[in-house]
Write a protein that holds these residues in place. Structure first.
Motif, PDB file in Angstrom:
ATOM      1  N   SER A  24       0.838  -1.193   0.000  1.00 21.27           N
ATOM      2  CA  SER A  24       0.000   0.000   0.000  1.00 21.27           C
ATOM      3  C   SER A  24       0.879   1.251   0.000  1.00 21.27           C
ATOM      4  O   SER A  24       2.083   1.191   0.226  1.00 21.27           O
ATOM      5  N   GLU A  25       0.256   2.377  -0.232  1.00 17.17           N
ATOM      6  CA  GLU A  25       0.962   3.651  -0.242  1.00 17.17           C
ATOM      7  C   GLU A  25       1.475   3.974   1.162  1.00 17.17           C
ATOM      8  O   GLU A  25       0.849   3.602   2.157  1.00 17.17           O
ATOM      9  N   PRO A  26       2.604   4.672   1.251  1.00 20.24           N
ATOM     10  CA  PRO A  26       3.111   5.088   2.564  1.00 20.24           C
ATOM     11  C   PRO A  26       2.066   5.938   3.297  1.00 20.24           C
ATOM     12  O   PRO A  26       1.358   6.731   2.686  1.00 20.24           O
ATOM     13  N   ASP A  27       2.002   5.776   4.603  1.00 23.64           N
ATOM     14  CA  ASP A  27       1.006   6.462   5.425  1.00 23.64           C
ATOM     15  C   ASP A  27       1.687   7.476   6.342  1.00 23.64           C
ATOM     16  O   ASP A  27       2.341   7.094   7.318  1.00 23.64           O
ATOM     17  N   PRO A  28       1.544   8.783   6.062  1.00 24.72           N
ATOM     18  CA  PRO A  28       2.186   9.784   6.903  1.00 24.72           C
ATOM     19  C   PRO A  28       1.653   9.816   8.342  1.00 24.72           C
ATOM     20  O   PRO A  28       2.375  10.204   9.258  1.00 24.72           O
ATOM     21  N   VAL A  29       0.427   9.370   8.549  1.00 25.89           N
ATOM     22  CA  VAL A  29      -0.127   9.330   9.908  1.00 25.89           C
ATOM     23  C   VAL A  29       0.628   8.291  10.744  1.00 25.89           C
ATOM     24  O   VAL A  29       0.999   8.546  11.892  1.00 25.89           O
ATOM     25  N   LEU A  30       0.873   7.128  10.146  1.00 25.96           N
ATOM     26  CA  LEU A  30       1.672   6.111  10.841  1.00 25.96           C
ATOM     27  C   LEU A  30       3.103   6.598  11.018  1.00 25.96           C
ATOM     28  O   LEU A  30       3.740   6.337  12.044  1.00 25.96           O
ATOM     29  N   GLY A  31       3.615   7.318  10.016  1.00 25.51           N
ATOM     30  CA  GLY A  31       4.956   7.881  10.115  1.00 25.51           C
ATOM     31  C   GLY A  31       5.079   8.877  11.254  1.00 25.51           C
ATOM     32  O   GLY A  31       6.087   8.900  11.963  1.00 25.51           O
ATOM     33  N   LYS A  32       4.061   9.691  11.448  1.00 26.31           N
ATOM     34  CA  LYS A  32       4.069  10.652  12.554  1.00 26.31           C
ATOM     35  C   LYS A  32       4.103   9.927  13.892  1.00 26.31           C
ATOM     36  O   LYS A  32       4.840  10.314  14.805  1.00 26.31           O
ATOM     37  N   SER A  33       3.327   8.873  14.007  1.00 30.65           N
ATOM     38  CA  SER A  33       3.317   8.077  15.235  1.00 30.65           C
ATOM     39  C   SER A  33       4.694   7.489  15.519  1.00 30.65           C
ATOM     40  O   SER A  33       5.182   7.531  16.656  1.00 30.65           O
ATOM     41  N   LEU A  34       5.337   6.961  14.485  1.00 26.62           N
ATOM     42  CA  LEU A  34       6.694   6.431  14.642  1.00 26.62           C
ATOM     43  C   LEU A  34       7.662   7.530  15.069  1.00 26.62           C
ATOM     44  O   LEU A  34       8.487   7.330  15.950  1.00 26.62           O
ATOM     45  N   ALA A  35       7.561   8.684  14.424  1.00 24.23           N
ATOM     46  CA  ALA A  35       8.458   9.799  14.733  1.00 24.23           C
ATOM     47  C   ALA A  35       8.298  10.247  16.185  1.00 24.23           C
ATOM     48  O   ALA A  35       9.290  10.522  16.867  1.00 24.23           O
ATOM     49  N   GLU A  36       7.077  10.302  16.656  1.00 22.15           N
ATOM     50  CA  GLU A  36       6.827  10.715  18.038  1.00 22.15           C
ATOM     51  C   GLU A  36       7.406   9.714  19.030  1.00 22.15           C
ATOM     52  O   GLU A  36       7.846  10.092  20.105  1.00 22.15           O
ATOM     53  N   LYS A  37       7.413   8.435  18.670  1.00 22.23           N
ATOM     54  CA  LYS A  37       7.951   7.402  19.552  1.00 22.23           C
ATOM     55  C   LYS A  37       9.472   7.311  19.494  1.00 22.23           C
ATOM     56  O   LYS A  37      10.124   7.092  20.514  1.00 22.23           O
ATOM     57  N   LEU A  38      10.033   7.441  18.274  1.00 19.38           N
ATOM     58  CA  LEU A  38      11.440   7.106  18.074  1.00 19.38           C
ATOM     59  C   LEU A  38      12.375   8.291  17.873  1.00 19.38           C
ATOM     60  O   LEU A  38      13.575   8.163  18.133  1.00 19.38           O
ATOM     61  N   CYS A  39      11.864   9.410  17.417  1.00 19.16           N
ATOM     62  CA  CYS A  39      12.749  10.480  16.934  1.00 19.16           C
ATOM     63  C   CYS A  39      12.713  11.756  17.763  1.00 19.16           C
ATOM     64  O   CYS A  39      13.594  12.608  17.604  1.00 19.16           O
ATOM     65  N   ASN A  40      11.703  11.913  18.601  1.00 21.28           N
ATOM     66  CA  ASN A  40      11.525  13.209  19.263  1.00 21.28           C
ATOM     67  C   ASN A  40      12.499  13.477  20.404  1.00 21.28           C
ATOM     68  O   ASN A  40      12.488  14.550  20.980  1.00 21.28           O
ATOM     69  N   ASN A  41      13.367  12.541  20.725  1.00 19.40           N
ATOM     70  CA  ASN A  41      14.408  12.825  21.723  1.00 19.40           C
ATOM     71  C   ASN A  41      15.438  13.795  21.163  1.00 19.40           C
ATOM     72  O   ASN A  41      16.081  14.520  21.922  1.00 19.40           O
ATOM     73  N   CYS A  42      15.601  13.773  19.846  1.00 24.57           N
ATOM     74  CA  CYS A  42      16.613  14.635  19.213  1.00 24.57           C
ATOM     75  C   CYS A  42      16.018  15.612  18.203  1.00 24.57           C
ATOM     76  O   CYS A  42      16.479  16.735  18.087  1.00 24.57           O
ATOM     77  N   HIS A  43      15.030  15.164  17.438  1.00 24.52           N
ATOM     78  CA  HIS A  43      14.453  15.984  16.375  1.00 24.52           C
ATOM     79  C   HIS A  43      13.159  16.646  16.831  1.00 24.52           C
ATOM     80  O   HIS A  43      12.395  16.064  17.600  1.00 24.52           O
ATOM     81  N   LEU A  44      12.906  17.811  16.294  1.00 28.34           N
ATOM     82  CA  LEU A  44      11.600  18.437  16.419  1.00 28.34           C
ATOM     83  C   LEU A  44      10.738  17.783  15.350  1.00 28.34           C
ATOM     84  O   LEU A  44      10.983  17.955  14.157  1.00 28.34           O
ATOM     85  N   VAL A  45       9.773  16.985  15.759  1.00 30.08           N
ATOM     86  CA  VAL A  45       9.000  16.207  14.795  1.00 30.08           C
ATOM     87  C   VAL A  45       7.672  16.860  14.434  1.00 30.08           C
ATOM     88  O   VAL A  45       7.065  16.495  13.438  1.00 30.08           O
ATOM     89  N   GLY A  46       7.210  17.804  15.241  1.00 38.02           N
ATOM     90  CA  GLY A  46       5.962  18.503  14.963  1.00 38.02           C
ATOM     91  C   GLY A  46       6.216  19.985  14.823  1.00 38.02           C
ATOM     92  O   GLY A  46       7.291  20.406  14.411  1.00 38.02           O
TER      93      GLY A  46
END
Length: 108
Positions: A24-46
């Motif tokens: 299926s096509e990539p899902d940015p909503v799922l990507g946002k959820s991943l980013a909030e879990k995995l990336c927000n310690n270092c990156h500004l994700v929102g």
């Protein structure tokens, strides 16, 4: 004649193998959820109003999205082969595509 018969029998097999990689096509909503879990310690994700950057030297996802000629493939490659201090994060191909889609959705 035998050649045509074999080709006709093999066609469904090759078609199923070709379609096996289709997802299926990539899902940015799922990507946002991943980013909030995995990336927000270092990156500004929102947005800046939602979160303060953890590290001033690390680009926000919006900055990454707005880089000239940025592509999903480039984002995925950077995640798969990170440069120090970014850690290697084991993600599936679908998760990588979702995360890249989310980052690109932040483009101005």
């Amino acid at each position: 004649m035998l050649r045509y018969l074999l080709a006709a029998c093999a066609l469904p097999l090759f078609a199923s193998l070709t379609l096996a990689g289709v997802t299926s096509e990539p899902d940015p909503v799922l990507g946002k959820s991943l980013a909030e879990k995995l990336c927000n310690n270092c990156h500004l994700v929102g947005s800046a109003q939602q979160q303060q950057p953890a590290n001033a030297d690390v680009p926000s996802f919006q900055e990454i999205a707005n880089r000239e000629d940025q592509t999903a493939g480039a984002i995925i490659a950077r995640i798969m082969l990170p440069k120090h201090p970014m850690p290697q994060i084991p993600l599936t191909k679908a998760e990588l595509a979702d995360l890249a889609a989310y980052i690109l959705s932040l483009r101005d």
